[in-house]
Scaffold this active site. Structure first.
Site, PDB file in Angstrom:
ATOM      1  N   GLY A  27       0.822  -1.206   0.000  1.00 46.92           N
ATOM      2  CA  GLY A  27       0.000   0.000   0.000  1.00 46.92           C
ATOM      3  C   GLY A  27       0.856   1.256   0.000  1.00 46.92           C
ATOM      4  O   GLY A  27       1.899   1.317   0.651  1.00 46.92           O
ATOM      5  N   ARG A  37      13.561  10.064  -2.806  1.00 47.22           N
ATOM      6  CA  ARG A  37      14.472  11.191  -3.034  1.00 47.22           C
ATOM      7  C   ARG A  37      15.726  11.063  -2.182  1.00 47.22           C
ATOM      8  O   ARG A  37      16.863  11.258  -2.668  1.00 47.22           O
ATOM      9  CB  ARG A  37      13.740  12.497  -2.701  1.00 47.22           C
ATOM     10  CG  ARG A  37      14.583  13.757  -2.702  1.00 47.22           C
ATOM     11  CD  ARG A  37      13.691  14.934  -2.331  1.00 47.22           C
ATOM     12  NE  ARG A  37      14.431  16.203  -2.264  1.00 47.22           N
ATOM     13  CZ  ARG A  37      15.011  16.673  -1.164  1.00 47.22           C
ATOM     14  NH1 ARG A  37      14.956  15.974  -0.028  1.00 47.22           N
ATOM     15  NH2 ARG A  37      15.648  17.834  -1.189  1.00 47.22           N
ATOM     16  N   ARG A  88       0.976  -5.281  -5.922  1.00 46.09           N
ATOM     17  CA  ARG A  88       1.151  -6.545  -5.214  1.00 46.09           C
ATOM     18  C   ARG A  88       1.399  -7.622  -6.257  1.00 46.09           C
ATOM     19  O   ARG A  88       0.838  -7.580  -7.344  1.00 46.09           O
ATOM     20  CB  ARG A  88      -0.071  -6.856  -4.359  1.00 46.09           C
ATOM     21  CG  ARG A  88      -0.393  -5.721  -3.373  1.00 46.09           C
ATOM     22  CD  ARG A  88      -1.524  -6.062  -2.432  1.00 46.09           C
ATOM     23  NE  ARG A  88      -1.984  -4.894  -1.705  1.00 46.09           N
ATOM     24  CZ  ARG A  88      -1.411  -4.414  -0.597  1.00 46.09           C
ATOM     25  NH1 ARG A  88      -0.355  -5.016  -0.113  1.00 46.09           N
ATOM     26  NH2 ARG A  88      -1.899  -3.341   0.004  1.00 46.09           N
ATOM     27  N   ASP A 119       5.257  -5.056   6.251  1.00 54.27           N
ATOM     28  CA  ASP A 119       5.765  -6.375   6.617  1.00 54.27           C
ATOM     29  C   ASP A 119       5.728  -7.380   5.469  1.00 54.27           C
ATOM     30  O   ASP A 119       6.629  -8.202   5.323  1.00 54.27           O
ATOM     31  CB  ASP A 119       5.026  -6.924   7.842  1.00 54.27           C
ATOM     32  CG  ASP A 119       3.526  -6.994   7.651  1.00 54.27           C
ATOM     33  OD1 ASP A 119       3.021  -6.550   6.594  1.00 54.27           O
ATOM     34  OD2 ASP A 119       2.844  -7.489   8.560  1.00 54.27           O
ATOM     35  N   THR A 142       4.085   2.589   5.874  1.00 56.43           N
ATOM     36  CA  THR A 142       2.723   2.084   6.033  1.00 56.43           C
ATOM     37  C   THR A 142       1.957   3.013   6.962  1.00 56.43           C
ATOM     38  O   THR A 142       2.490   3.440   7.999  1.00 56.43           O
ATOM     39  CB  THR A 142       2.692   0.657   6.602  1.00 56.43           C
ATOM     40  OG1 THR A 142       1.367   0.326   7.029  1.00 56.43           O
ATOM     41  CG2 THR A 142       3.634   0.489   7.783  1.00 56.43           C
ATOM     42  N   ASP A 144      -0.354   2.276   8.865  1.00 54.40           N
ATOM     43  CA  ASP A 144      -0.818   1.588  10.071  1.00 54.40           C
ATOM     44  C   ASP A 144       0.114   1.763  11.262  1.00 54.40           C
ATOM     45  O   ASP A 144      -0.292   1.554  12.405  1.00 54.40           O
ATOM     46  CB  ASP A 144      -0.978   0.086   9.802  1.00 54.40           C
ATOM     47  CG  ASP A 144      -2.123  -0.224   8.849  1.00 54.40           C
ATOM     48  OD1 ASP A 144      -3.095   0.562   8.822  1.00 54.40           O
ATOM     49  OD2 ASP A 144      -2.045  -1.237   8.140  1.00 54.40           O
ATOM     50  N   ASP A 146       2.443  -0.165  12.311  1.00 57.79           N
ATOM     51  CA  ASP A 146       2.334  -1.434  13.040  1.00 57.79           C
ATOM     52  C   ASP A 146       3.568  -2.321  12.922  1.00 57.79           C
ATOM     53  O   ASP A 146       3.500  -3.516  13.183  1.00 57.79           O
ATOM     54  CB  ASP A 146       1.111  -2.219  12.546  1.00 57.79           C
ATOM     55  CG  ASP A 146       1.192  -2.570  11.063  1.00 57.79           C
ATOM     56  OD1 ASP A 146       2.047  -1.996  10.363  1.00 57.79           O
ATOM     57  OD2 ASP A 146       0.402  -3.413  10.618  1.00 57.79           O
ATOM     58  N   ARG A 188      -6.614  -3.106   9.133  1.00 62.90           N
ATOM     59  CA  ARG A 188      -7.203  -4.441   9.055  1.00 62.90           C
ATOM     60  C   ARG A 188      -6.776  -5.314  10.225  1.00 62.90           C
ATOM     61  O   ARG A 188      -7.549  -6.086  10.757  1.00 62.90           O
ATOM     62  CB  ARG A 188      -6.828  -5.094   7.717  1.00 62.90           C
ATOM     63  CG  ARG A 188      -7.556  -6.397   7.439  1.00 62.90           C
ATOM     64  CD  ARG A 188      -7.376  -6.861   6.010  1.00 62.90           C
ATOM     65  NE  ARG A 188      -8.088  -5.998   5.074  1.00 62.90           N
ATOM     66  CZ  ARG A 188      -7.507  -5.176   4.207  1.00 62.90           C
ATOM     67  NH1 ARG A 188      -6.186  -5.091   4.160  1.00 62.90           N
ATOM     68  NH2 ARG A 188      -8.220  -4.437   3.395  1.00 62.90           N
TER      69      ARG A 188
END
Length: 339
Positions: A27, A37, A88, A119, A142, A144, A146, A188
């Site tokens: 994502g 850059r 993906r 990840d 990301t 998230d 996470d 998610r």
């Protein structure tokens, strides 16, 4: 070789690299361009050639490579998304796909690679480095936030501010019409974006995958709201919350409280876009430079992270296998303030 203070001469540790690749995977996240850059210009400053790999691992398999010079990354630090595109790749998950990718890297004389992603992207890099003995260094990108081993991932702060801005506007109409809005945000498997945006927005309830007790809080809020005729409110829902997201929860609330005006707003992909905040630009820049330094120091299969504001290196096998915990004590803060 050491200097007169018996400190190892860092330059003697550095390996001979000629050309490195850089790509974005998974994502997109605001700040990825700032990282591209930084990687490009840090590499050029160290006399390396840089190759941009377009469309993630799928582009690696297909040899979708472009040379990157300093001018090619001019004027991109403020842009959201990624100039190298992202995708993906199911094919890369197969040994045959990874062999194709390796052959393309060899053909392009790419000695090492910087991967910007999450990840899943790092898992692919770890597998390929083990199979073909090529150095990968990761930069966590990301929304998230996470990833284990780092306090910060590129794009998180921008996404958080996007959510807060949107929910502030939604609250205006919620109060005006006496409505309860279930606002679904991304996450998610991780609820940090929902948790911190909920606190920042003064949400009445926050529902995240890490805490099932929050559904009891939602019931108490709805019962209390009905009793006191306080009919407006904001409930932040992480998309990965167990019942199935905001729409499923809204259906259940509608059945149990038919008198309440319940609406759903799914923020969706607006959370991924937009010009990155100053912190996302600064941290992406720091991580990009650190990634090139790691490759020059012959590091392999490590993620560049931030720990209390300092650059750290985290092995991929820890970054992708260990869970990033959230401070559930923040939920207690939210409960106290939503009384």
């Amino acid at each position: 070789m050491t200097d007169k203070n018996n400190v190892p001469n860092v330059s003697q540790k550095r390996v001979k690299l000629r050309r490195i690749g850089v790509f974005t995977s998974g994502g997109d996240a605001p700040g990825m361009n700032a990282a591209i850059r930084a990687v490009t210009r840090a590499a050029i400053a160290n006399k390396l050639k840089v190759v941009g790999i377009r469309r993630g691992y799928q582009g690696m398999i297909e040899g979708d490579f472009i040379p990157l010079k300093s001018a090619d990354v001019s004027g991109i630090i403020q842009l959201g998304g990624t100039i190298l595109k992202t995708a993906r790749s199911a094919e890369f998950r197969t040994p045959e796909g990874r062999e194709k990718a390796w052959l393309q890297l060899q053909k392009a004389d790419i000695d090492a690679v910087v991967v910007i992603g999450g990840d899943g992207s790092f898992t692919g890099a770890l597998t390929m480095s083990q199979e073909y003995n090529i150095s990968f260094v990761g930069i966590p990108g990301t929304i998230d936030n996470d990833m284990y081993g780092t306090d910060y991932t590129i794009g998180y702060e921008t996404a958080l501010n996007t959510v807060v801005c949107a929910v502030d506007k939604i609250r205006d109409t919620a109060v005006s019409h006496g409505r309860i809005f279930l606002v679904e945000v991304m996450g998610r498997e991780a609820g940090l974006l929902a948790l911190n945006s909920g606190i920042a927005c003064g949400a009445e309830v926050i529902l995240i995958p890490e805490s099932k007790e929050q559904h009891d809080e939602l019931k108490r809020f709805l019962d209390k709201g009905y009793k006191n005729k306080e009919r407006s409110g904001i409930v932040i829902v992480a998309e990965g919350d167990e019942p199935g997201g905001a729409l499923k929860i809204a259906e259940a609330v509608g059945r149990d409280h038919p008198d309440l005006d319940v609406r759903v707003s799914i923020l969706g992909h607006i959370q991924r876009g937009g010009s990155p905040t100053a912190n996302d630009r600064i941290n992406a820049t720091r991580m990009g430079i650190a990634a090139v330094d790691a490759l020059l120091d012959d590091q392999k299969s490590v993620m560049i992270g931030l720990d209390n504001g300092k650059i750290v290196q985290v092995p991929f096998n820890k970054a992708v296998k260990l869970n990033h915990s959230i401070d559930t004590g923040l939920l207690d803060i939210q409960k106290m303030l939503s009384m």
